[in-house]
Design a protein around this motif. Structure first.
Motif, PDB file in Angstrom:
ATOM      1  N   ALA A  49       0.950  -1.170   0.006  1.00 38.04           N
ATOM      2  CA  ALA A  49       0.156  -0.067   0.084  1.00 38.04           C
ATOM      3  C   ALA A  49       0.888   1.211  -0.045  1.00 38.04           C
ATOM      4  CB  ALA A  49      -1.087  -0.028   1.250  1.00 38.04           C
ATOM      5  N   ASN A  50       1.972   1.138   0.708  1.00 35.51           N
ATOM      6  CA  ASN A  50       2.833   2.369   0.846  1.00 35.51           C
ATOM      7  C   ASN A  50       3.443   2.534  -0.689  1.00 35.51           C
ATOM      8  OD1 ASN A  50       4.400   4.413   2.622  1.00 35.51           O
ATOM      9  ND2 ASN A  50       5.908   3.412   1.464  1.00 35.51           N
ATOM     10  N   ALA A  51       3.724   1.649  -1.310  1.00 37.64           N
ATOM     11  CA  ALA A  51       4.497   1.909  -2.542  1.00 37.64           C
ATOM     12  C   ALA A  51       3.581   2.449  -3.571  1.00 37.64           C
ATOM     13  CB  ALA A  51       4.999   0.444  -3.061  1.00 37.64           C
ATOM     14  N   VAL A  52       2.190   1.788  -3.609  1.00 36.81           N
ATOM     15  CA  VAL A  52       1.035   2.382  -4.371  1.00 36.81           C
ATOM     16  C   VAL A  52       1.037   3.873  -4.269  1.00 36.81           C
ATOM     17  CG1 VAL A  52      -1.355   2.397  -5.021  1.00 36.81           C
ATOM     18  CG2 VAL A  52       0.090   0.006  -4.561  1.00 36.81           C
ATOM     19  N   VAL A  53       0.869   4.284  -2.867  1.00 35.63           N
ATOM     20  CA  VAL A  53       0.551   5.659  -2.680  1.00 35.63           C
ATOM     21  C   VAL A  53       1.680   6.487  -2.824  1.00 35.63           C
ATOM     22  CG1 VAL A  53      -0.076   7.189  -0.835  1.00 35.63           C
ATOM     23  CG2 VAL A  53      -1.311   5.186  -0.919  1.00 35.63           C
ATOM     24  N   THR A  54       2.997   6.316  -2.322  1.00 29.39           N
ATOM     25  CA  THR A  54       3.984   6.895  -2.403  1.00 29.39           C
ATOM     26  C   THR A  54       4.419   7.299  -3.830  1.00 29.39           C
ATOM     27  OG1 THR A  54       4.829   6.072  -0.352  1.00 29.39           O
ATOM     28  CG2 THR A  54       6.379   7.393  -1.645  1.00 29.39           C
ATOM     29  N   TRP A  55       4.492   6.244  -4.734  1.00 28.25           N
ATOM     30  CA  TRP A  55       5.023   6.649  -5.899  1.00 28.25           C
ATOM     31  C   TRP A  55       3.766   7.031  -6.910  1.00 28.25           C
ATOM     32  CZ3 TRP A  55       9.733   7.109  -5.866  1.00 28.25           C
ATOM     33  CH2 TRP A  55      10.635   6.225  -5.046  1.00 28.25           C
ATOM     34  N   GLY A  56       2.656   6.515  -6.684  1.00 24.92           N
ATOM     35  CA  GLY A  56       1.530   6.995  -7.227  1.00 24.92           C
ATOM     36  C   GLY A  56       1.037   8.539  -7.051  1.00 24.92           C
ATOM     37  N   ILE A  57       1.684   9.228  -5.953  1.00 24.87           N
ATOM     38  CA  ILE A  57       1.273  10.527  -5.837  1.00 24.87           C
ATOM     39  C   ILE A  57       2.054  11.350  -6.779  1.00 24.87           C
ATOM     40  CG2 ILE A  57       3.222  11.138  -4.393  1.00 24.87           C
ATOM     41  CD1 ILE A  57      -0.443  11.919  -3.854  1.00 24.87           C
ATOM     42  N   LEU A  58       3.286  10.881  -7.425  1.00 22.83           N
ATOM     43  CA  LEU A  58       3.948  11.599  -8.546  1.00 22.83           C
ATOM     44  C   LEU A  58       3.235  11.800  -9.710  1.00 22.83           C
ATOM     45  CD1 LEU A  58       7.327  10.114  -8.020  1.00 22.83           C
ATOM     46  CD2 LEU A  58       6.471  12.165  -7.025  1.00 22.83           C
ATOM     47  N   ALA A  59       2.455  10.432  -9.960  1.00 26.37           N
ATOM     48  CA  ALA A  59       1.520  10.489 -11.131  1.00 26.37           C
ATOM     49  C   ALA A  59       0.359  11.446 -11.036  1.00 26.37           C
ATOM     50  CB  ALA A  59       1.061   9.367 -11.484  1.00 26.37           C
ATOM     51  N   TYR A  60      -0.290  11.421  -9.742  1.00 24.81           N
ATOM     52  CA  TYR A  60      -1.331  12.421  -9.416  1.00 24.81           C
ATOM     53  C   TYR A  60      -1.010  13.868  -9.577  1.00 24.81           C
ATOM     54  CZ  TYR A  60      -4.991  14.481  -6.490  1.00 24.81           C
ATOM     55  OH  TYR A  60      -6.201  15.037  -6.016  1.00 24.81           O
ATOM     56  N   LEU A  61       0.091  14.048  -9.203  1.00 25.04           N
ATOM     57  CA  LEU A  61       0.834  15.479  -9.420  1.00 25.04           C
ATOM     58  C   LEU A  61       1.433  16.167 -10.391  1.00 25.04           C
ATOM     59  CD1 LEU A  61       1.902  15.692  -5.459  1.00 25.04           C
ATOM     60  CD2 LEU A  61      -0.200  16.817  -6.484  1.00 25.04           C
ATOM     61  N   ALA A  62       1.236  15.017 -11.695  1.00 23.64           N
ATOM     62  CA  ALA A  62       2.009  15.492 -12.800  1.00 23.64           C
ATOM     63  C   ALA A  62       1.262  16.488 -13.309  1.00 23.64           C
ATOM     64  CB  ALA A  62       1.921  14.229 -13.568  1.00 23.64           C
ATOM     65  N   SER A  63       2.371  17.427 -13.945  1.00 28.76           N
ATOM     66  CA  SER A  63       1.745  18.543 -14.665  1.00 28.76           C
ATOM     67  C   SER A  63       0.966  18.604 -16.082  1.00 28.76           C
ATOM     68  CB  SER A  63       2.966  19.689 -14.597  1.00 28.76           C
ATOM     69  OG  SER A  63       3.967  19.174 -15.472  1.00 28.76           O
ATOM     70  N   THR A  64       1.421  17.352 -16.904  1.00 29.92           N
ATOM     71  CA  THR A  64       0.922  17.219 -18.192  1.00 29.92           C
ATOM     72  C   THR A  64       0.174  15.991 -18.282  1.00 29.92           C
ATOM     73  OG1 THR A  64       3.049  16.405 -19.040  1.00 29.92           O
ATOM     74  CG2 THR A  64       2.304  18.718 -19.016  1.00 29.92           C
ATOM     75  N   PRO A  65      -0.792  15.738 -19.109  1.00 26.13           N
ATOM     76  CA  PRO A  65      -1.414  14.246 -19.336  1.00 26.13           C
ATOM     77  C   PRO A  65      -0.273  13.296 -19.883  1.00 26.13           C
ATOM     78  CG  PRO A  65      -2.577  16.213 -20.251  1.00 26.13           C
ATOM     79  CD  PRO A  65      -1.599  16.750 -20.004  1.00 26.13           C
ATOM     80  N   ARG A  66       0.604  13.680 -20.507  1.00 27.72           N
ATOM     81  CA  ARG A  66       1.546  12.534 -21.039  1.00 27.72           C
ATOM     82  C   ARG A  66       2.386  12.282 -19.873  1.00 27.72           C
ATOM     83  NH1 ARG A  66       6.012  13.404 -25.700  1.00 27.72           N
ATOM     84  NH2 ARG A  66       7.220  11.347 -25.662  1.00 27.72           N
ATOM     85  N   ALA A  67       2.878  13.128 -18.959  1.00 26.48           N
ATOM     86  CA  ALA A  67       3.649  12.624 -17.849  1.00 26.48           C
ATOM     87  C   ALA A  67       2.792  12.002 -16.856  1.00 26.48           C
ATOM     88  CB  ALA A  67       4.078  14.163 -17.345  1.00 26.48           C
ATOM     89  N   ARG A  68       1.511  12.273 -16.797  1.00 27.26           N
ATOM     90  CA  ARG A  68       0.808  11.545 -15.949  1.00 27.26           C
ATOM     91  C   ARG A  68       0.739   9.989 -16.202  1.00 27.26           C
ATOM     92  NH1 ARG A  68      -4.363  14.332 -14.150  1.00 27.26           N
ATOM     93  NH2 ARG A  68      -2.889  15.652 -12.957  1.00 27.26           N
ATOM     94  N   ARG A  69       0.553   9.836 -17.573  1.00 22.23           N
ATOM     95  CA  ARG A  69       0.360   8.431 -18.431  1.00 22.23           C
ATOM     96  C   ARG A  69       1.551   7.558 -17.880  1.00 22.23           C
ATOM     97  NH1 ARG A  69      -2.152  11.068 -22.575  1.00 22.23           N
ATOM     98  NH2 ARG A  69      -0.233  11.087 -23.445  1.00 22.23           N
ATOM     99  N   TRP A  70       2.892   8.377 -18.234  1.00 24.44           N
ATOM    100  CA  TRP A  70       3.953   7.710 -17.987  1.00 24.44           C
ATOM    101  C   TRP A  70       4.360   7.380 -16.699  1.00 24.44           C
ATOM    102  CZ3 TRP A  70       6.992   5.225 -21.348  1.00 24.44           C
ATOM    103  CH2 TRP A  70       7.036   5.284 -22.692  1.00 24.44           C
ATOM    104  N   LEU A  71       4.161   8.276 -15.721  1.00 22.65           N
ATOM    105  CA  LEU A  71       4.379   7.995 -14.339  1.00 22.65           C
ATOM    106  C   LEU A  71       3.312   7.180 -13.669  1.00 22.65           C
ATOM    107  CD1 LEU A  71       5.164  11.668 -12.951  1.00 22.65           C
ATOM    108  CD2 LEU A  71       6.843   9.604 -13.162  1.00 22.65           C
ATOM    109  N   ALA A  76       2.212   4.510 -15.224  1.00 20.61           N
ATOM    110  CA  ALA A  76       2.957   2.957 -15.609  1.00 20.61           C
ATOM    111  C   ALA A  76       3.882   2.680 -14.806  1.00 20.61           C
ATOM    112  CB  ALA A  76       3.077   3.082 -17.183  1.00 20.61           C
ATOM    113  N   LEU A  77       4.898   3.627 -14.616  1.00 20.04           N
ATOM    114  CA  LEU A  77       6.055   3.441 -13.731  1.00 20.04           C
ATOM    115  C   LEU A  77       5.586   2.984 -12.625  1.00 20.04           C
ATOM    116  CD1 LEU A  77       9.134   3.296 -13.660  1.00 20.04           C
ATOM    117  CD2 LEU A  77       8.996   5.660 -13.358  1.00 20.04           C
ATOM    118  N   SER A  78       4.728   3.918 -11.745  1.00 18.56           N
ATOM    119  CA  SER A  78       4.293   3.626 -10.431  1.00 18.56           C
ATOM    120  C   SER A  78       3.499   2.390 -10.133  1.00 18.56           C
ATOM    121  CB  SER A  78       3.658   4.678  -9.868  1.00 18.56           C
ATOM    122  OG  SER A  78       2.296   4.887 -10.530  1.00 18.56           O
ATOM    123  N   ALA A  79       2.921   1.903 -11.135  1.00 11.61           N
ATOM    124  CA  ALA A  79       2.360   0.706 -11.094  1.00 11.61           C
ATOM    125  C   ALA A  79       3.108  -0.592 -11.043  1.00 11.61           C
ATOM    126  CB  ALA A  79       1.167   0.636 -12.214  1.00 11.61           C
TER     127      ALA A  79
END
Length: 341
Positions: A166-188, A190-193
Motif C-alpha cells: 500500500a505504501n508503494a502504491v501511494v508514495t509512487w502513485g502521488i507523483l503521477a497524481y501531481l503530474a503537470s501534463t497528461p503525458r507525464a501522468r500516463r508515464w508516471l 505506468a512506472l508507479s504501477a
C-alpha cells in the motif's frame, strides 16, 4: 546609523521563494468525475470481496497456503539479494524522504505548498485506513502461522493488508497524481504501477506476506489515490492559511524604523496659533486688566527715595522700635535736650 536585521535561515528560504515566479494560473488538479467515482466504487467492492474471501476461508486462503509451501525464496535463490534491496522501495521512511525531496523542489520552483500538502494528506490517510485494518483483523503472517489451511485471522497479527504494498502504491502513485501534463501522468502512472507490483511480489517471494495481503494492499493504496480529489478543497485552504501565517510572522518581525530626531541646536520655527474672534476679545481684556494692576513690589502712594524706605518683611520690620527717632526732614515742637545744659 541604521543596522540591518540578521536574516534567519527561514527568512532566506521565504526570500528565495518570493523571487520565484508566482504559482501557475492553470494547475491540472484532478477532479472527482463520474468516471473516477465509478472506479472508486468498483475498487471498494473489490476490497470488501477480498476481505470476505479471507474471513470465510475460501479458495483465496488455500491459494495463500499453496504459494507459501512453494517457497519462492528457495526456488529462485539466486535473486534473493536483489529482492532484498528492491523491497526497500516499499518502506515508509526511505520512500517518503525521496518523494518529499522531489516534491519540495517542485514547491520551491512553483511557489506553492500543494505538492507537499498532498503527500502529507495521502500518507495520513494511508496510516489511518491501513493501520486500522491491520489492527482490526489481526492476521498472522506465513512465518507465524499456527494451523495449516486456516485464515489466521484475529490472532494479534498486523500483516493484512500489506503495508509495504500500500505504501508503494501511494508514495509512487502521488507523483503521477501531481503530474503537470497528461503525458507525464500516463508515464508516471505506468512506472508507479510496475514499482508497486514489484514490491508486492517481493514480499510474497520473501515469505513475509500472504498473496491475499498483497492484493488487499494494492487495493487499499488505489483507494487512497482515487479519493484524493475530495481532499483538494481542504488542501487549498491549508495552503492559504500557511501562507497567511508566514506573512503575519514576517510582518511581526519587521518593525518600522523610528523617525530621525532633530539634532541639538537646530532652530525650530514656531507658528502662531490661529484664534477665533471671541478668543481675541478675551485676550485683549485680560491684557488690559494686567496693565491696570499695580506691581506688588512697589510701595503704595508716591514713590519715595531709597533712603526713606523701610524694608518690610512678612514677619514685620527688622528695625527695633525707637520712640525718640523721627523721620529725616520732619519738624518737631520739642527740641532735643542739650548735653551739659
Amino acid at each position: 546609523m541604521r543596522t540591518e536585521r540578521n536574516l534567519t535561515r527561514l527568512d532566506r528560504v521565504f526570500a528565495r521563494l518570493d523571487r520565484e515566479p508566482e504559482r501557475p494560473a492553470l494547475i491540472d488538479v484532478p477532479k472527482m468525475s463520474r468516471h473516477r467515482v465509478a472506479l472508486l466504487t468498483g475498487t471498494l467492492a473489490f476490497y470488501l470481496a477480498i476481505v470476505w474471501a479471507v474471513v470465510t476461508t475460501s479458495w483465496l486462503v488455500r491459494l495463500d497456503w499453496q504459494v507459501m509451501f512453494f517457497r519462492p525464496y528457495q526456488q529462485w535463490a539466486h535473486i534473493h539479494w536483489f529482492v532484498d534491496y528492491y523491497v526497500v522501495l516499499g518502506q515508509r521512511g526511505p520512500t517518503a524522504v525521496m518523494v518529499a525531496a522531489w516534491l519540495g523542489w517542485r514547491s520551491w520552483r512553483q511557489h506553492t505548498l500543494r505538492p507537499l500538502l498532498t503527500l502529507g494528506t495521502a500518507l495520513l490517510l494511508l496510516n489511518i485506513t491501513v493501520g486500522a485494518a491491520k489492527l482490526g483483523m489481526g492476521r498472522l503472517g506465513p512465518h507465524y502461522a499456527t494451523m495449516i489451511g486456516s485464515n489466521e485471522m484475529g490472532l494479534g497479527g498486523d500483516i493484512f493488508p500489506s503495508g509495504h504494498t500500500a505504501n508503494a502504491v501511494v508514495t509512487w502513485g502521488i507523483l503521477a497524481y501531481l503530474a503537470s501534463t497528461p503525458r507525464a501522468r500516463r508515464w508516471l502512472s505506468a512506472l508507479s504501477a510496475l514499482t508497486a507490483l514489484g514490491v508486492g511480489m517481493a514480499t510474497v517471494y520473501l515469505g513475509t506476506h500472504w498473496l491475499s495481503d498483497v492484493l488487499l494492499g494494492w487495493t487499499a493504496g488505489l483507494l487512497i489515490l482515487l479519493a484524493l480529489p475530495w481532499c483538494e478543497p481542504l488542501i487549498a485552504r491549508a495552503e492559504v492559511g500557511l501562507f497567511d501565517l508566514r506573512d503575519r510572522w514576517r510582518a511581526r518581525g519587521t518593525a518600522p524604523a523610528p523617525a530621525p530626531a532633530a539634532p541639538v541646536g537646530t532652530p525650530v520655527l514656531l507658528q502662531p496659533r490661529a484664534t477665533a474672534p471671541q478668543d481675541e476679545a478675551t485676550a485683549r481684556g485680560a491684557s488690559a486688566a494686567r496693565a491696570a494692576r499695580q506691581p506688588v513690589y512697589l510701595a503704595p502712594g508716591p514713590h519715595t527715595t531709597r533712603s526713606e524706605r523701610t524694608p518690610v518683611t512678612p514677619a514685620g520690620s527688622r528695625r527695633p522700635p525707637h520712640s525718640d527717632r523721627v523721620p529725616r526732614g520732619a519738624t518737631t515742637s520739642t527740641a532735643r535736650p542739650v548735653p551739659g545744659a
